[in-house]
Design a protein around this motif. Structure first.
Motif, PDB file in Angstrom:
ATOM      1  N   LEU A  92       0.943  -1.031  -0.144  1.00  0.00           N
ATOM      2  CA  LEU A  92      -0.275   0.005   0.063  1.00  0.00           C
ATOM      3  C   LEU A  92       0.734   1.149  -0.432  1.00  0.00           C
ATOM      4  N   LEU A  93       2.192   1.099   0.790  1.00  0.00           N
ATOM      5  CA  LEU A  93       2.880   2.607   0.812  1.00  0.00           C
ATOM      6  C   LEU A  93       3.790   2.731  -0.974  1.00  0.00           C
ATOM      7  N   CYS A  95       0.590   3.845  -2.841  1.00  0.00           N
ATOM      8  CA  CYS A  95       0.065   5.468  -2.230  1.00  0.00           C
ATOM      9  C   CYS A  95       1.482   6.145  -2.895  1.00  0.00           C
ATOM     10  N   SER A  96       2.753   6.062  -3.334  1.00  0.00           N
ATOM     11  CA  SER A  96       3.531   6.517  -3.222  1.00  0.00           C
ATOM     12  C   SER A  96       4.173   7.566  -5.290  1.00  0.00           C
ATOM     13  N   VAL A 108       0.563   7.695  -7.000  1.00  0.00           N
ATOM     14  CA  VAL A 108      -0.661   8.632  -6.826  1.00  0.00           C
ATOM     15  C   VAL A 108      -0.992   9.388  -5.350  1.00  0.00           C
ATOM     16  N   PRO A 109      -0.252  10.735  -4.647  1.00  0.00           N
ATOM     17  CA  PRO A 109      -0.106  11.426  -4.122  1.00  0.00           C
ATOM     18  C   PRO A 109      -1.083  11.963  -3.732  1.00  0.00           C
ATOM     19  N   ILE A 164      -4.220  11.391  -3.522  1.00  0.00           N
ATOM     20  CA  ILE A 164      -5.724  10.891  -3.375  1.00  0.00           C
ATOM     21  C   ILE A 164      -4.965  11.197  -1.941  1.00  0.00           C
ATOM     22  N   GLU A 189      -6.836   9.352   0.540  1.00  0.00           N
ATOM     23  CA  GLU A 189      -6.525   8.582   1.904  1.00  0.00           C
ATOM     24  C   GLU A 189      -4.686   8.107   1.925  1.00  0.00           C
ATOM     25  N   CYS A 190      -4.969   8.105  -0.168  1.00  0.00           N
ATOM     26  CA  CYS A 190      -3.095   7.153   0.094  1.00  0.00           C
ATOM     27  C   CYS A 190      -2.365   8.723   0.741  1.00  0.00           C
ATOM     28  N   SER A 191      -2.616   9.482   1.260  1.00  0.00           N
ATOM     29  CA  SER A 191      -1.837  10.649   2.181  1.00  0.00           C
ATOM     30  C   SER A 191      -1.259  10.552   3.214  1.00  0.00           C
ATOM     31  N   LYS A 192      -3.082   9.824   3.897  1.00  0.00           N
ATOM     32  CA  LYS A 192      -2.342   9.440   5.398  1.00  0.00           C
ATOM     33  C   LYS A 192      -1.891   7.966   5.457  1.00  0.00           C
ATOM     34  N   GLN A 200       0.757   7.081   3.671  1.00  0.00           N
ATOM     35  CA  GLN A 200       2.646   7.484   2.927  1.00  0.00           C
ATOM     36  C   GLN A 200       3.046   7.524   4.454  1.00  0.00           C
TER      37      GLN A 200
END
Length: 335
Positions: free
Chosen positions: A164-165, A168-169, A171-172, A174, A176-179, A181
């Motif tokens: 997941l990390l 999300c790296s 697609v920063p 989004i 939800e992903c910023s939370k 990372q």
């Protein structure tokens, strides 16, 4: 795996020379591992798996767990080979790995660590069950094989946080992903699930085993269904496992604690990076030490290995002499 380029602190001649000295020490240790530990790790883990798979009918509950540990050890050895030569060491320009390969190695490392830890943990608990209730066959080979399947599945799901990390790296944008990372979150999960939970479970199992060994029970004559040497092998495996893995998880815990407080202590000292690399090297060496303990402390491993060697010789050289011996025995029995 570790070099002076890892530090972001103030550079001066004394500090840089000290860093180069540490780098030289770690390079020597890494070469020793690659020359000695790595080939022996591949050899012993492969032997452990092949010998037990060849002698499936005679496998016991501990054998299944050690086969599980050996498979994880093979994966860990391959990860060690790539990481010691490659992505974390800029001096090896031939290795131009990108983030995808790095995150794959991280996931494989975490999966191997979890499988090794939980196989040892469940071996301790099943050994206690076998000693306390020997006639129930709750810790049978059949049940253990299914348990090992759940171990691998659980390890993959737990390591999913690292995946997941990585996603999300890329697609920063989004929310939800910023939370998620924050790498410290994934490291915290690994420290808690990969170290503290198994440590508590193993300690509890060893206390129960010690208590039941000091008590005389009506089923005492049945408690020898497992070979007595299994107890020594279990204690040696547990002690070795936690001695070699504890430094790695402690450095991970230090990293989590200091980063959560916003401290720059990590970036100011080369010693931290050296200790971190050394602790990971100790964790890699576990894939060599555990199968070594098994092959030398397991009572029947030598006999099983001889049977496998004889079978291989029979395939390559033929078994005509064995057939003649069998015919001679039949002739003598008839006469």
């Amino acid at each position: 795996m570790w070099s002076c380029g890892s530090s972001n602190g103030t550079v001066n001649s004394v500090d840089q020379q000290f860093c180069y000295d540490l780098e030289l020490v770690f390079s020597i240790l890494s070469i020793i591992y690659l020359i000695i530990c790595f080939p022996f790790s591949i050899c012993y883990n492969s032997l452990l798996v092949l010998v037990n798979l060849y002698n499936k009918p005679s496998m016991t509950m501990p054998d299944v767990y050690f086969v599980n540990i050996a498979i994880a050890g093979l994966i860990l050895s391959l990860v060690a080979l790539i990481q010691l030569l490659g992505p974390d060491n800029p001096q090896w320009a031939v290795w131009t790995f990108n983030r995808e390969v790095y995150i794959t190695l991280l996931i494989l490392f975490n999966i191997s660590a979890l499988v090794t830890m939980y196989s040892t943990t469940l071996l301790s608990l099943d050994y206690y069950i076998e000693q306390a209730l020997p006639r129930t066959y709750m810790s049978s080979v059949y049940n253990t094989k299914h348990v090992c399947g759940f171990i691998w599945g659980g390890a993959v799901l737990t390591s999913f946080s690292s995946l997941l990390l990585y996603v999300c790296s890329h697609v920063p944008k989004i929310i939800e992903c910023s939370k998620i990372q924050n790498k410290e979150v994934a490291d915290t999960i690994m420290v808690f699930i990969g170290f503290f939970v198994p440590a508590i479970a193993v300690l509890y199992a060893l206390i129960l085993i010690l208590r039941i060994r000091n008590q005389s029970t009506p089923l005492e004559q049945d408690s020898a269904r497992l070979d007595p040497s299994t107890h020594k092998l279990l204690v040696a495996t547990v002690c070795t496992q936690f001695i070699l893995w504890t430094p790695y998880y402690m450095t991970l815990l230090v990293h989590i604690t200091l980063n959560s407080k916003g401290s720059d202590l990590i970036t100011q000292y080369h010693v931290y990076y050296f200790v971190k690399g050394l602790s990971k090297l100790l964790a890699y060496s576990c894939s060599f030490v555990i199968p070594l303990l098994y092959t030398y402390m397991h009572k029947n491993f030598t006999n099983k290995l001889r049977q496998l060697v004889r079978k291989l010789d029979c395939w390559t050289e033929g078994c005509s002499h064995q057939h003649s011996e069998v015919q001679q025995q039949v002739f003598l029995s008839e006469s």
